[in-house]
Design a protein around this motif. Structure first.
Motif, short mmCIF file in Angstrom:
data_model
loop_
_atom_site.label_atom_id
_atom_site.label_comp_id
_atom_site.label_asym_id
_atom_site.label_seq_id
_atom_site.Cartn_x
_atom_site.Cartn_y
_atom_site.Cartn_z
N ARG A 1 0.70 -1.41 -0.25
CA ARG A 1 0.02 -0.03 -0.10
C ARG A 1 0.88 1.37 0.04
O ARG A 1 0.47 2.31 -0.88
CB ARG A 1 -0.79 0.08 1.11
CG ARG A 1 -1.94 1.17 1.30
CD ARG A 1 -2.85 1.28 0.27
NE ARG A 1 -3.72 2.46 0.06
CZ ARG A 1 -3.70 3.57 -0.22
NH1 ARG A 1 -2.52 3.59 -1.36
NH2 ARG A 1 -4.57 4.63 -0.36
N ALA A 2 2.15 1.18 0.82
CA ALA A 2 2.80 2.35 0.90
C ALA A 2 3.49 2.53 -0.57
O ALA A 2 3.38 3.63 -1.00
CB ALA A 2 3.88 2.05 1.80
N ARG B 1 2.30 1.96 -3.49
CA ARG B 1 1.04 2.50 -4.45
C ARG B 1 0.89 4.07 -3.86
O ARG B 1 0.58 4.69 -4.80
CB ARG B 1 -0.25 1.64 -4.15
CG ARG B 1 -0.25 0.17 -4.89
CD ARG B 1 -1.51 -0.28 -5.29
NE ARG B 1 -1.41 -1.77 -5.57
CZ ARG B 1 -1.53 -2.80 -4.74
NH1 ARG B 1 -1.75 -2.59 -3.41
NH2 ARG B 1 -1.36 -4.00 -5.17
N HIS B 2 0.90 4.19 -2.86
CA HIS B 2 0.81 5.54 -2.13
C HIS B 2 1.86 6.41 -3.01
O HIS B 2 1.60 7.56 -3.21
CB HIS B 2 0.99 5.61 -0.78
CG HIS B 2 0.41 6.92 -0.16
ND1 HIS B 2 -0.47 7.59 -0.39
CD2 HIS B 2 1.50 7.93 0.59
CE1 HIS B 2 -0.35 8.82 0.20
NE2 HIS B 2 0.77 9.06 0.65
N TYR B 3 3.26 5.84 -2.76
CA TYR B 3 4.18 6.79 -3.43
C TYR B 3 3.93 7.10 -5.03
O TYR B 3 4.28 8.02 -5.42
CB TYR B 3 5.59 6.07 -3.35
CG TYR B 3 5.97 5.75 -1.61
CD1 TYR B 3 5.48 6.66 -0.84
CD2 TYR B 3 6.50 4.67 -1.35
CE1 TYR B 3 5.60 6.50 0.62
CE2 TYR B 3 7.04 4.56 0.18
CZ TYR B 3 6.41 5.46 0.98
OH TYR B 3 6.74 5.11 2.37
N HIS B 4 3.44 5.97 -5.62
CA HIS B 4 3.00 6.23 -7.00
C HIS B 4 2.03 7.56 -7.11
O HIS B 4 2.20 8.31 -7.68
CB HIS B 4 2.41 4.97 -7.56
CG HIS B 4 3.42 3.86 -7.79
ND1 HIS B 4 4.54 4.02 -8.14
CD2 HIS B 4 3.57 2.52 -7.55
CE1 HIS B 4 5.44 2.94 -8.21
NE2 HIS B 4 4.61 2.16 -7.95
N GLN B 5 1.09 7.28 -5.96
CA GLN B 5 -0.05 8.26 -6.48
C GLN B 5 0.34 9.51 -6.07
O GLN B 5 -0.08 10.52 -6.58
CB GLN B 5 -0.95 7.65 -5.06
CG GLN B 5 -2.28 8.32 -5.53
CD GLN B 5 -3.40 7.89 -4.29
OE1 GLN B 5 -3.16 6.66 -3.98
NE2 GLN B 5 -4.66 8.62 -4.14
N VAL B 6 1.33 9.89 -5.12
CA VAL B 6 1.94 11.00 -4.91
C VAL B 6 3.07 11.71 -5.85
O VAL B 6 3.66 12.53 -5.46
CB VAL B 6 2.19 11.58 -3.46
CG1 VAL B 6 1.04 11.24 -2.60
CG2 VAL B 6 3.46 10.60 -3.00
#
Lengths: 274, 274
Positions: free
Chosen positions: B23-24, B26-31
């Motif tokens: 999840r982390a 994917r979060h780094y991708h998102q931001v």
DNA sequence: TTGCTCCTCACGTCACGTGAGGTGGC
DNA sequence: TTGCTCCTCACGTCACGTGAGGTGGC
């Protein structure tokens, strides 16, 4: 006669007297921490002195870092209950402070770029390479490789890097490394690559026989899985066509998993297949 | 021949090697902290060794408490830039730690329920009332009144409470307070209320004349606005029918703004209207 | 009539955790 | 065929800050 019904403050007045924002008061209503007061004919909320007192106490608790969902109980708590809760809150504050102190230590270790996620021993090793005159590009490649290894095997890395560093007391190994560094920029069909492959094979053979004779456990590749080896190879070798070619030459001679940059002669000897 | 393209890890493998959660990542991708890698035929993200290295460095920085929006710049920063940023981050950590230490101090002052938002002098005063034998109900009323005053006039309160406490060296004042406490539960038409009103008026008159003769500045009511006075009155008086009646009796004699509980004889004398 | 306060949504903050509902790979 | 991993939304966290758009009170 209903005397002195008390003042009926607007939300702004109540906020001012209690030292909080109007938004904070509405928020307290929303989460049920403070009951909604009555409204006047304009639909404005009207607050009593009691509300102001509650707001003052809420402010005191939030300023002390108490989470809102605990304040409700605290406002009506008895002495013992209150004391116990306060003690627990202080514990949590202490824990949080400890956590931040640890952050400070971690940040201090980052002070050098190399320090990023690397144990100090590896940082010292990289500095040693600098002192020997290796360039930053070579050192960055080393760093990234050790980064992967450190993340995988944080415990094994310290002893490993020790041995690696000692290997640099041997002038032949240093010479091989310098040749390797120089080869980075060669063309992939540079004839000197054959000589370099010869030199490196001699070192491999010598190191392997030394380890056998001293009877010491092989320091190379402690429990590294094949994917990690592949990552190390990919990171360090693939950047230079000459290095790719060098890997091919060594593989032709039976040396698989070639990755001379990580660990003291971490490689699979000719008969080691798998 | 494209040799050793390097391993192509799934998100779970990359997460495992780097020590973070999927999840982390994917979060780094998102931001936008980490570029989205390519996908395989199943639509799965496939990560390179370089991605793992970046993730390891990101993890090191987040573990050190560095906010994500600063990490992007740090990963590619030069030595000086990096050192400056690290120094600033350490400053912020120190500031945060200081804030929490202040929270601990505030929490410690909350250790007693009375301490909620009250200066220690007021807490001592309330303890003095306890020592004199006054009940908790009376003390709670005093506390709430001083809570409002402290929120309004934090500076004036210390000197004020001093004088208030000294007034309790006078046996007559203590006696009047005891009578007031007892009267709380009387009926609103109890004949003893007339006697109590007499007693209190005598005290008011005496205190007023003493203040005049000694030429000391009147300690009562320093810059308290009328709304605050109304709040004090509403809070302390309105709870008891007998007290409400007592207030009426005193008002008939010309004593307005009666609120004997707060401040030494804080009241408006007969000729003081407005 | 002009500011000032009040009202009710509702998004944003920070770094993900935690299902919800569905599909590909061994 | 059964688990395991992967995928994409999307809400929740914590204590409000900050407009957005509109209205009542001096």
């Amino acid at each position: 006669v209903a005397r002195r019904p008390g003042p009926r403050l607007t939300i702004g007045q109540a906020a001012s007297y209690a030292g909080v924002t109007t938004r904070a008061i509405r928020h307290y209503h929303q989460v049920g921490l403070l009951a909604e007061p009555g409204r006047d004919s304009s639909g404005y909320r009207r607050y009593s002195a009691r509300d102001v007192i509650d707001l003052i106490r809420i402010r005191a608790l939030t300023k002390a870092g108490v989470p809102l969902n605990r304040i409700g109980a605290l406002l009506t708590a008895g002495l013992d209950e209150f004391a116990a809760a306060v003690a627990e809150i202080d514990q949590q504050l202490q824990a949080e402070i400890r956590r931040l102190e640890e952050h400070r230590v971690a940040v201090a270790q980052l002070a050098t770029v190399d320090g990023l996620a690397l144990p100090t021993e590896v940082v010292a090793y990289l500095d040693h390479l600098r002192a020997l005159g290796f360039g930053e590009r070579m050192i960055a490649i080393e760093r990234d490789g050790w980064l992967i290894i450190s993340a995988q095997l944080p415990d094994a890395v310290v002893g490993w890097i020790e041995a690696k560093r000692e290997s640099f007391d041997d002038p032949q190994i240093v010479a091989a490394y310098r040749a390797l560094e120089a080869a980075f920029d060669w063309g992939s069909n540079d004839p000197r690559l054959d000589d370099l492959a010869d030199l490196m094979e001699r070192l491999f053979v010598r190191t392997a026989s030394e380890q056998d004779s001293i009877q010491q456990p092989p320091v190379h590749a402690p429990e590294i899985d094949s994917t990690t080896v592949a990552m190390l190879d990919a990171e360090s070798i693939a950047r230079s066509p000459a290095w790719v070619r060098l890997g091919e030459l060594l593989e032709q001679r039976g040396w698989h998993g070639w990755n001379d940059l990580e660990g003291p002669m971490k490689h699979v000897p000719p008969n080691g297949e798998g």
